[in-house]
Design a protein around this motif. Structure first.
Motif, mmCIF file in Angstrom:
data_model
loop_
_atom_site.group_PDB
_atom_site.id
_atom_site.type_symbol
_atom_site.label_atom_id
_atom_site.label_comp_id
_atom_site.label_asym_id
_atom_site.label_seq_id
_atom_site.Cartn_x
_atom_site.Cartn_y
_atom_site.Cartn_z
ATOM 1 N N ARG A 7 0.835 -1.211 0.000
ATOM 2 C CA ARG A 7 0.000 0.000 0.000
ATOM 3 C C ARG A 7 0.865 1.255 0.000
ATOM 4 O O ARG A 7 0.595 2.219 -0.726
ATOM 5 C CB ARG A 7 -0.919 0.018 1.228
ATOM 6 N N LEU A 8 1.903 1.250 0.800
ATOM 7 C CA LEU A 8 2.768 2.417 0.910
ATOM 8 C C LEU A 8 3.499 2.681 -0.404
ATOM 9 O O LEU A 8 3.546 3.830 -0.879
ATOM 10 C CB LEU A 8 3.771 2.224 2.049
ATOM 11 N N LEU A 9 4.052 1.646 -1.020
ATOM 12 C CA LEU A 9 4.756 1.826 -2.291
ATOM 13 C C LEU A 9 3.817 2.359 -3.369
ATOM 14 O O LEU A 9 4.169 3.290 -4.105
ATOM 15 C CB LEU A 9 5.364 0.497 -2.750
ATOM 16 N N ARG A 10 2.631 1.771 -3.452
ATOM 17 C CA ARG A 10 1.659 2.235 -4.459
ATOM 18 C C ARG A 10 1.249 3.689 -4.206
ATOM 19 O O ARG A 10 1.120 4.483 -5.142
ATOM 20 C CB ARG A 10 0.431 1.338 -4.453
ATOM 21 N N ALA A 11 1.037 4.029 -2.955
ATOM 22 C CA ALA A 11 0.622 5.395 -2.625
ATOM 23 C C ALA A 11 1.683 6.399 -3.051
ATOM 24 O O ALA A 11 1.362 7.436 -3.652
ATOM 25 C CB ALA A 11 0.343 5.517 -1.123
ATOM 26 N N VAL A 14 1.506 6.760 -6.859
ATOM 27 C CA VAL A 14 0.329 7.503 -7.302
ATOM 28 C C VAL A 14 0.543 9.001 -7.102
ATOM 29 O O VAL A 14 0.112 9.816 -7.921
ATOM 30 C CB VAL A 14 -0.937 7.016 -6.558
ATOM 31 N N LEU A 15 1.229 9.350 -6.038
ATOM 32 C CA LEU A 15 1.476 10.762 -5.744
ATOM 33 C C LEU A 15 2.701 11.320 -6.473
ATOM 34 O O LEU A 15 3.076 12.478 -6.265
ATOM 35 C CB LEU A 15 1.635 10.959 -4.240
ATOM 36 N N GLY A 16 3.321 10.502 -7.315
ATOM 37 C CA GLY A 16 4.477 10.974 -8.070
ATOM 38 C C GLY A 16 5.722 11.143 -7.234
ATOM 39 O O GLY A 16 6.512 12.058 -7.477
ATOM 40 N N GLU A 17 5.910 10.264 -6.264
ATOM 41 C CA GLU A 17 7.063 10.319 -5.357
ATOM 42 C C GLU A 17 7.912 9.051 -5.499
ATOM 43 O O GLU A 17 8.055 8.271 -4.545
ATOM 44 C CB GLU A 17 6.575 10.452 -3.906
ATOM 45 N N PRO A 18 8.518 8.819 -6.670
ATOM 46 C CA PRO A 18 9.275 7.582 -6.860
ATOM 47 C C PRO A 18 10.488 7.447 -5.937
ATOM 48 O O PRO A 18 10.848 6.324 -5.558
ATOM 49 C CB PRO A 18 9.691 7.621 -8.328
ATOM 50 N N ASP A 19 11.110 8.547 -5.555
ATOM 51 C CA ASP A 19 12.262 8.450 -4.646
ATOM 52 C C ASP A 19 11.835 7.943 -3.276
ATOM 53 O O ASP A 19 12.527 7.122 -2.665
ATOM 54 C CB ASP A 19 12.968 9.795 -4.516
ATOM 55 N N LYS A 20 10.692 8.412 -2.805
ATOM 56 C CA LYS A 20 10.176 7.918 -1.526
ATOM 57 C C LYS A 20 9.758 6.454 -1.655
ATOM 58 O O LYS A 20 9.947 5.666 -0.725
ATOM 59 C CB LYS A 20 9.008 8.771 -1.049
ATOM 60 N N ARG A 78 11.150 4.259 -3.660
ATOM 61 C CA ARG A 78 12.393 3.474 -3.671
ATOM 62 C C ARG A 78 12.957 3.319 -2.263
ATOM 63 O O ARG A 78 13.431 2.246 -1.897
ATOM 64 C CB ARG A 78 13.428 4.127 -4.582
ATOM 65 N N ALA A 79 12.915 4.377 -1.488
ATOM 66 C CA ALA A 79 13.403 4.305 -0.111
ATOM 67 C C ALA A 79 12.560 3.320 0.701
ATOM 68 O O ALA A 79 13.096 2.508 1.453
ATOM 69 C CB ALA A 79 13.390 5.684 0.532
ATOM 70 N N ILE A 87 7.042 -8.720 -2.593
ATOM 71 C CA ILE A 87 7.400 -7.302 -2.651
ATOM 72 C C ILE A 87 8.322 -7.037 -3.837
ATOM 73 O O ILE A 87 8.227 -5.989 -4.484
ATOM 74 C CB ILE A 87 7.987 -6.801 -1.302
ATOM 75 N N GLU A 88 9.200 -7.981 -4.164
ATOM 76 C CA GLU A 88 10.080 -7.824 -5.335
ATOM 77 C C GLU A 88 9.262 -7.754 -6.617
ATOM 78 O O GLU A 88 9.568 -6.983 -7.516
ATOM 79 C CB GLU A 88 11.103 -8.956 -5.410
ATOM 80 N N GLY A 89 8.196 -8.567 -6.699
ATOM 81 C CA GLY A 89 7.323 -8.513 -7.866
ATOM 82 C C GLY A 89 6.649 -7.157 -8.000
ATOM 83 O O GLY A 89 6.535 -6.604 -9.102
ATOM 84 N N LEU A 90 6.212 -6.609 -6.883
ATOM 85 C CA LEU A 90 5.585 -5.280 -6.900
ATOM 86 C C LEU A 90 6.595 -4.216 -7.288
ATOM 87 O O LEU A 90 6.304 -3.330 -8.100
ATOM 88 C CB LEU A 90 4.975 -4.967 -5.539
ATOM 89 N N ILE A 91 7.788 -4.293 -6.712
ATOM 90 C CA ILE A 91 8.844 -3.324 -7.024
ATOM 91 C C ILE A 91 9.129 -3.329 -8.525
ATOM 92 O O ILE A 91 9.211 -2.277 -9.161
ATOM 93 C CB ILE A 91 10.107 -3.637 -6.201
ATOM 94 N N LYS A 92 9.230 -4.514 -9.091
ATOM 95 C CA LYS A 92 9.465 -4.629 -10.533
ATOM 96 C C LYS A 92 8.289 -4.057 -11.322
ATOM 97 O O LYS A 92 8.469 -3.298 -12.270
ATOM 98 C CB LYS A 92 9.693 -6.080 -10.910
ATOM 99 N N GLY A 93 7.072 -4.412 -10.901
ATOM 100 C CA GLY A 93 5.877 -3.940 -11.597
ATOM 101 C C GLY A 93 5.717 -2.429 -11.563
ATOM 102 O O GLY A 93 5.169 -1.842 -12.492
ATOM 103 N N LEU A 94 6.194 -1.816 -10.497
ATOM 104 C CA LEU A 94 6.111 -0.357 -10.372
ATOM 105 C C LEU A 94 7.287 0.363 -11.041
ATOM 106 O O LEU A 94 7.329 1.591 -11.053
ATOM 107 C CB LEU A 94 6.037 0.040 -8.897
#
Length: 70
Positions: free
Chosen positions: A24-28, A31-37, A39-40, A59-66
């Motif tokens: 949820r946090l990564l997707r949020a 969506v808000l255009g905060e890719p650096d956050k 990635r962190a 989580i690795e699958g999600l990271i790749k998908g995003l």
């Protein structure tokens, strides 16, 4: 979405093995255009989930998908 960004990071520090919370946090962030956050947070998720290989794979699958690899 704002509650996710306010509440999830603090909750995940205490309950770091909640893979759905990390997702949820990564997707949020994305969506808000905060890719650096995002990635962190992905790095934090990897560390928190290191002892649980199935959750790491999720989580690795999600990271790749995003598009957060690298």
């Amino acid at each position: 979405m704002l509650p996710v960004l306010v509440l999830e990071p603090a909750r995940l520090k205490e309950q770091g093995t909640d893979v759905e919370g990390w997702a949820r946090l990564l997707r949020a962030y994305m969506v808000l255009g905060e890719p650096d956050k995002a990635r962190a947070a992905a790095g934090d998720a990897r560390r928190a989930l290191a002892g649980e290989p199935d959750k790491v794979r999720m989580i690795e699958g999600l990271i790749k998908g995003l598009g957060l690899e690298g």
